[in-house]
Motif scaffolding. Structure first.
Motif, PDB file in Angstrom:
ATOM      1  N   UNK A 117       0.678  -0.825   0.129  1.00 33.32           N
ATOM      2  CA  UNK A 117      -0.153  -0.150  -0.145  1.00 33.32           C
ATOM      3  C   UNK A 117       0.742   1.876  -0.372  1.00 33.32           C
ATOM      4  N   UNK A 118       1.391   1.750  -1.060  1.00 32.90           N
ATOM      5  CA  UNK A 118       1.994   3.218  -1.718  1.00 32.90           C
ATOM      6  C   UNK A 118       1.936   3.865  -0.866  1.00 32.90           C
ATOM      7  N   UNK A 120       2.206   7.981 -11.106  1.00 32.54           N
ATOM      8  CA  UNK A 120       3.720   8.637 -11.775  1.00 32.54           C
ATOM      9  C   UNK A 120       4.522   9.535 -11.365  1.00 32.54           C
ATOM     10  N   UNK A 121       4.506  10.061 -10.649  1.00 33.64           N
ATOM     11  CA  UNK A 121       5.491  10.769  -9.356  1.00 33.64           C
ATOM     12  C   UNK A 121       6.342   9.729  -8.647  1.00 33.64           C
ATOM     13  N   UNK A 122       5.342   8.870  -8.667  1.00 33.40           N
ATOM     14  CA  UNK A 122       6.260   8.378  -7.392  1.00 33.40           C
ATOM     15  C   UNK A 122       6.707   6.885  -7.777  1.00 33.40           C
ATOM     16  N   UNK A 123       6.631   6.732  -9.552  1.00 33.04           N
ATOM     17  CA  UNK A 123       7.030   5.399  -9.978  1.00 33.04           C
ATOM     18  C   UNK A 123       7.047   4.312  -9.420  1.00 33.04           C
ATOM     19  N   UNK A 124       5.483   3.848  -9.178  1.00 34.85           N
ATOM     20  CA  UNK A 124       4.912   2.935  -8.834  1.00 34.85           C
ATOM     21  C   UNK A 124       4.854   2.332  -9.291  1.00 34.85           C
ATOM     22  N   UNK A 125       4.808   0.794  -9.733  1.00 38.82           N
ATOM     23  CA  UNK A 125       4.653  -0.545 -10.433  1.00 38.82           C
ATOM     24  C   UNK A 125       3.526  -1.444 -10.352  1.00 38.82           C
ATOM     25  N   UNK A 174      -0.155  -0.623  -4.437  1.00 36.23           N
ATOM     26  CA  UNK A 174      -1.673   0.192  -5.011  1.00 36.23           C
ATOM     27  C   UNK A 174      -1.227   1.536  -4.329  1.00 36.23           C
ATOM     28  N   UNK A 175      -2.468   2.495  -4.629  1.00 35.26           N
ATOM     29  CA  UNK A 175      -2.819   4.077  -4.397  1.00 35.26           C
ATOM     30  C   UNK A 175      -4.718   3.371  -3.778  1.00 35.26           C
ATOM     31  N   UNK A 176      -4.748   3.841  -2.267  1.00 34.61           N
ATOM     32  CA  UNK A 176      -5.789   4.003  -1.854  1.00 34.61           C
ATOM     33  C   UNK A 176      -6.294   5.971  -2.689  1.00 34.61           C
ATOM     34  N   UNK A 177      -7.897   5.845  -2.855  1.00 32.93           N
ATOM     35  CA  UNK A 177      -8.163   6.677  -3.185  1.00 32.93           C
ATOM     36  C   UNK A 177     -10.259   5.931  -2.493  1.00 32.93           C
ATOM     37  N   UNK A 178     -11.102   7.448  -2.617  1.00 32.26           N
ATOM     38  CA  UNK A 178     -12.332   7.513  -2.158  1.00 32.26           C
ATOM     39  C   UNK A 178     -13.271   8.143  -3.554  1.00 32.26           C
ATOM     40  N   UNK A 179     -14.814   7.705  -3.944  1.00 31.36           N
ATOM     41  CA  UNK A 179     -14.993   8.272  -4.986  1.00 31.36           C
ATOM     42  C   UNK A 179     -16.231   9.089  -3.740  1.00 31.36           C
ATOM     43  N   UNK A 180     -16.571  10.524  -3.582  1.00 30.03           N
ATOM     44  CA  UNK A 180     -16.542  11.119  -2.731  1.00 30.03           C
ATOM     45  C   UNK A 180     -18.666  11.770  -3.317  1.00 30.03           C
ATOM     46  N   UNK A 181     -18.808  12.256  -4.098  1.00 31.40           N
ATOM     47  CA  UNK A 181     -19.794  11.796  -4.981  1.00 31.40           C
ATOM     48  C   UNK A 181     -19.914  11.234  -6.113  1.00 31.40           C
ATOM     49  N   UNK A 182     -21.348  11.763  -6.469  1.00 35.97           N
ATOM     50  CA  UNK A 182     -21.468  10.883  -8.038  1.00 35.97           C
ATOM     51  C   UNK A 182     -22.098  11.884  -9.283  1.00 35.97           C
TER      52      UNK A 182
END
Length: 373
Positions: A126-127, A251-256, A260-268
């Motif tokens: 979990x990056x 992309x900034x962290x040059x992840x492979x 994993x990057x976690x975010x949230x969908x806060x509205x529809x």
């Protein structure tokens, strides 16, 4: 609220740039008390239509001047409402229960999502956790994920209003993310990156994600299933902001592929049908976006999402952002300087975490006394 609020005679006032006041008004309605939404007049038509269905009367929707960036005007209106003892202000930007709720509930929930992905042998890491600043409550989940999984925390704001990035100001249309100040409950000294997203990108991707022509283009262009594309209806403007920021983070962290990057969908998308219509009209596509327009929007704002406006939050940058909040909370809102300064230390935030069991006991006692359990 420690018993200060009397639902039989007081109104609960929910200051917001759009999301929080909807939840507050809904909870007030369910509990049988009056809730008041305070939000900028420039928010989407659908948001006000939704509120009108839930409040007791039109006077319980208070429109303040401006749009998403005009949080100071919300505070001024709340100060005026607070002069009447019949109003109890529940300010998400300074209520530490907001932070703690996300630390205690949202953080562990996201941790379980990650663990479900990280099946035996998957070897995932979990990056990062990425979320728009808003009230900074959701960023409290980042503190949990950082402590338990080593994730970096990225706070997101609009490029058009670079407060965290550059002590700046401005207006934008990423509705629901709030800005032009640093919330009192933002644990600034634990933030690792600040990422800027333009409202030009979120408006554009709303046209791609949330029109039939746009989804058909995405299916042809990417091969993603129609079933999955149908889920894009759950991505409104602030959700698109978080999504783009997560891409910029990766992309900034040059992840492979194992990170994993976690975010949230806060509205529809349902909250922004009028905003989508206005966008298409401005771009000469009132009926539906054409193939050339969709290709340009997809290529420019999604496929070519870059790492511009990404700031590494060094100790110096954290100090700058923390100090910037002095003007809102000490000079304008009257928070005692000693209380303001305590937040600079991680010991303060760990002390908040220690309150959770006590609050649980108080909730259980309240439920028992009111027979709500």
């Amino acid at each position: 609220m420690a018993g200060r609020f009397d639902p039989t005679r007081q109104r609960a006032v929910w200051p917001s740039t759009g999301h929080y006041c909807r939840g507050g008004v809904a909870i007030s309605h369910i509990l049988g008390c009056r809730g008041v939404a305070v939000l900028p007049a420039g928010m989407s038509t659908e948001r006000f239509e939704w509120l009108q269905r839930w409040v007791a009367g039109p006077e319980d929707i208070v429109r303040t001047p401006g749009t998403e960036s005009n949080v100071k005007e919300i505070y001024d209106q709340c100060a005026e409402l607070a002069r009447d003892p019949a109003n109890e202000i529940v300010n998400q930007f300074s209520e530490f229960g907001n932070y703690l709720g996300h630390w205690r509930c949202t953080g562990p929930a996201l941790g379980r999502v990650f663990e479900a992905l990280d099946r035996p042998g998957a070897g995932l890491r979990l990056a990062g956790f990425v979320a728009a600043s808003g009230s900074s409550g959701t960023l409290g989940a980042g503190d949990y994920l950082k402590e338990n999984y080593g994730a970096k925390i990225a706070a997101v704001e609009a490029v058009e209003c670079q407060t965290l990035l550059n002590n700046g100001y401005g207006e934008h249309n990423i509705q629901g993310i709030g800005d032009k100040h640093v919330p009192l409950i933002h644990n600034v000294m634990n933030t690792d990156l600040v990422i800027g997203v333009s409202d030009r990108a979120t408006d554009a991707l709303n046209a791609v994600f949330n029109t039939a022509a746009g989804r058909a283009y995405l299916q042809r262009r990417t091969g993603v299933s129609a079933q999955l594309l149908g889920m894009l209806q759950w991505f409104g403007l602030s959700s698109l902001c978080n999504l783009l920021a997560a891409i910029k983070f990766a992309r900034h962290q040059r992840l492979g592929p194992d990170e994993v990057v976690v975010t949230v969908a806060t509205d529809g998308a349902a909250l922004y049908a009028s905003e989508l219509r206005h966008y298409l009209e401005r771009h000469g596509s009132a009926a539906a976006p054409g193939e050339a327009m969709l290709a340009e929007l997809y290529g420019r704002h999604l496929a070519a999402a870059d790492t511009e406006h990404v700031l590494e939050a060094t100790t110096r940058e954290r100090e700058r952002i923390f100090n910037l909040s002095y003007f809102t909370w000490v000079e304008q809102q009257g928070v005692p300087l000693a209380d303001f300064e305590k937040r600079r230390s991680q010991a303060f935030w760990r002390g908040l975490h220690d309150l959770v069991p006590q609050w649980d006991e108080m909730i259980n006692a309240f439920n028992h006394d009111t027979r709500c359990a």
